[in-house]
Design a protein around this motif. Structure first.
Motif, PDB file in Angstrom:
ATOM      1  N   GLU A   7       0.840  -1.300   0.084  1.00 37.41           N
ATOM      2  CA  GLU A   7      -0.068   0.011  -0.140  1.00 37.41           C
ATOM      3  C   GLU A   7       0.966   1.168   0.102  1.00 37.41           C
ATOM      4  N   ILE A   8       1.861   1.114   0.715  1.00 38.73           N
ATOM      5  CA  ILE A   8       2.857   2.478   0.897  1.00 38.73           C
ATOM      6  C   ILE A   8       3.455   2.755  -0.330  1.00 38.73           C
ATOM      7  N   LYS A   9       3.736   1.586  -1.039  1.00 43.13           N
ATOM      8  CA  LYS A   9       4.660   1.819  -2.468  1.00 43.13           C
ATOM      9  C   LYS A   9       3.931   2.723  -3.070  1.00 43.13           C
ATOM     10  N   GLN A  10       2.490   2.763  -3.223  1.00 43.20           N
ATOM     11  CA  GLN A  10       1.903   3.594  -4.115  1.00 43.20           C
ATOM     12  C   GLN A  10       2.151   5.129  -3.949  1.00 43.20           C
ATOM     13  N   GLN A  11       2.578   5.356  -2.571  1.00 39.23           N
ATOM     14  CA  GLN A  11       3.020   6.802  -2.250  1.00 39.23           C
ATOM     15  C   GLN A  11       4.158   7.228  -2.605  1.00 39.23           C
ATOM     16  N   ILE A  12       5.321   6.276  -3.124  1.00 35.71           N
ATOM     17  CA  ILE A  12       6.559   6.425  -3.196  1.00 35.71           C
ATOM     18  C   ILE A  12       6.826   6.745  -4.620  1.00 35.71           C
ATOM     19  N   PRO A  13       7.435   7.944  -5.097  1.00 34.70           N
ATOM     20  CA  PRO A  13       7.652   8.022  -6.504  1.00 34.70           C
ATOM     21  C   PRO A  13       8.525   7.009  -7.266  1.00 34.70           C
ATOM     22  N   THR A  14       9.547   6.516  -6.397  1.00 33.70           N
ATOM     23  CA  THR A  14      10.239   5.380  -6.791  1.00 33.70           C
ATOM     24  C   THR A  14       9.673   4.047  -6.981  1.00 33.70           C
ATOM     25  N   LEU A  42      19.437  14.605   5.955  1.00 30.17           N
ATOM     26  CA  LEU A  42      19.647  14.280   4.446  1.00 30.17           C
ATOM     27  C   LEU A  42      18.548  12.974   4.147  1.00 30.17           C
ATOM     28  N   ASN A  43      17.613  13.604   3.353  1.00 27.53           N
ATOM     29  CA  ASN A  43      16.398  12.608   3.242  1.00 27.53           C
ATOM     30  C   ASN A  43      16.899  11.345   2.308  1.00 27.53           C
ATOM     31  N   VAL A  44      16.567   9.911   2.787  1.00 27.16           N
ATOM     32  CA  VAL A  44      16.681   8.845   2.297  1.00 27.16           C
ATOM     33  C   VAL A  44      15.536   8.272   2.222  1.00 27.16           C
ATOM     34  N   ASN A  45      14.645   8.440   1.161  1.00 28.72           N
ATOM     35  CA  ASN A  45      13.205   8.115   1.270  1.00 28.72           C
ATOM     36  C   ASN A  45      12.420   7.824   0.034  1.00 28.72           C
ATOM     37  N   GLY A  46      13.414   7.685  -1.155  1.00 30.82           N
ATOM     38  CA  GLY A  46      12.513   7.386  -2.157  1.00 30.82           C
ATOM     39  C   GLY A  46      11.855   8.285  -3.080  1.00 30.82           C
ATOM     40  N   GLY A  47      11.842   9.562  -2.289  1.00 31.05           N
ATOM     41  CA  GLY A  47      10.898  10.769  -2.761  1.00 31.05           C
ATOM     42  C   GLY A  47       9.717  10.944  -2.129  1.00 31.05           C
ATOM     43  N   ILE A  48       9.373   9.845  -1.024  1.00 36.29           N
ATOM     44  CA  ILE A  48       8.053   9.946  -0.212  1.00 36.29           C
ATOM     45  C   ILE A  48       7.637  11.266   0.205  1.00 36.29           C
ATOM     46  N   LEU A  49       8.893  11.893   0.565  1.00 34.92           N
ATOM     47  CA  LEU A  49       8.717  13.211   1.045  1.00 34.92           C
ATOM     48  C   LEU A  49       9.848  14.375   0.536  1.00 34.92           C
ATOM     49  N   ILE A  50       9.219  15.038  -0.410  1.00 36.55           N
ATOM     50  CA  ILE A  50      10.164  15.945  -1.205  1.00 36.55           C
ATOM     51  C   ILE A  50       9.924  17.627  -0.701  1.00 36.55           C
TER      52      ILE A  50
END
Ligand code: NAP
Length: 244
Positions: free
Chosen positions: A200-207, A236-244
């Motif tokens: 489910e959360i994958k849908q919210q991650i740009p990568t 340093l954000n290490v988040n696959g783009g979930i928060l930009i």
């Protein structure tokens, strides 16, 4: 001579991966744990197995006396400390109205007070040697706030404030303090939410990828490296783009 790094909460998950990555990069690592002694010993054995150097030390990061004793042991054995990674942490998935005072005290004690205590004792050694690096592990929830994660979010927001303030206080002592703000990383902390959680959360991650502990470990290693020599007080954000 090998540098000495203490990683709190390194018996599993992100902390264990940071410890292994540092050991592979010529650090002697201290594996802090609180209750998972066997797991911590396994991490030490794995590191020694590939030719690295590691030692496990038990200390509840929320307990001042245990943290102080851990640092006394480290200084007695190694004489100094080059890197502290404040990684130990717990999560809490509850609506704010269901949280009790005990929940607040527990999560703030481990996630925020633990970071304060370990930093305080590490800084004593780092100030006298006029060098050192601290990396705190925060979370994107600490930046954006998570529903059902209010106390966790508050603790991780606190870690960000602490990081920036410590960076300013100790910059002239040649001590850099940064944080890695991790996104969703596949560890036991999230595994309890079940396989659907990741889908489910994958849908919210740009990568469209869930992070792995190595993603965080690589960022921490970068922040303590000489390539990051002019970087302090940063998140340093290490988040696959979930928060930009
Ligand atoms: P984890 O798999 O649950 O591991 C947590 C580690 O913290 C364990 O080694 C545990 O050791 C240790 N720990 C817990 N309480 C402690 C205490 N009082 N004193 C010393 N050690 C303690 O969690 P993780 O996912 O690897 O999380 C590591 C850090 O990353 C945490 O700060 C977490 O908030 C942060 N983070 C995680 C994610 C994620 O998606 N997984 C995202 C953002 C940030 P014992 O069992 O021995 O107590």
């Amino acid at each position: 001579m090998k540098k000495i790094a203490l990683i709190t909460g390194a018996s599993r998950g992100i902390g264990a991966q940071i410890a292994k990555t540092f050991a592979q990069n010529n650090y002697t690592v201290i594996i802090n744990y609180n209750s998972s002694q066997k797991l911590a010993e396994n991490v030490v054995a794995e590191i020694i197995g590939f030719g690295g150097e590691a030692l496990a030390i038990k200390a509840d990061v929320a307990n001042k006396n245990e943290v102080e004793k851990m640092f006394q042991t480290i200084i007695k054995i190694f004489g100094h400390l080059d890197v502290l990674v404040n990684n130990a942490g717990i999560s809490l998935n509850k609506l704010l109205i269901d949280c009790e005072e005990e929940d607040f005290d527990k999560i703030i004690s481990i996630n925020l007070k633990g970071t304060f205590l370990a930093s305080k004792y590490a800084l004593k050694s780092m100030i006298s040697q006029q060098s050192g690096c601290i990396v705190n592990i925060s979370s994107f929830w600490g930046q954006t706030g998570g529903a059902n994660e209010a106390l966790y979010s508050a603790s991780k927001a606190g870690v960000i404030g602490l990081t920036k303030a410590m960076a300013k206080e100790y910059a002239l002592c040649n001590i850099r303090v940064n944080a890695v703000s991790a996104g969703v990383i596949k560890t036991q902390m999230n595994d309890e939410y079940g396989e659907n959680f990741y889908e489910e959360i994958k849908q919210q991650i740009p990568t469209e990828k869930i992070g792995c502990p190595q993603d965080v470990a690589d960022a921490v290693l970068f922040l303590v490296s000489k390539q990051a020599n002019y970087i302090t007080g940063q998140i340093l954000n290490v988040n696959g783009g979930i928060l930009i």
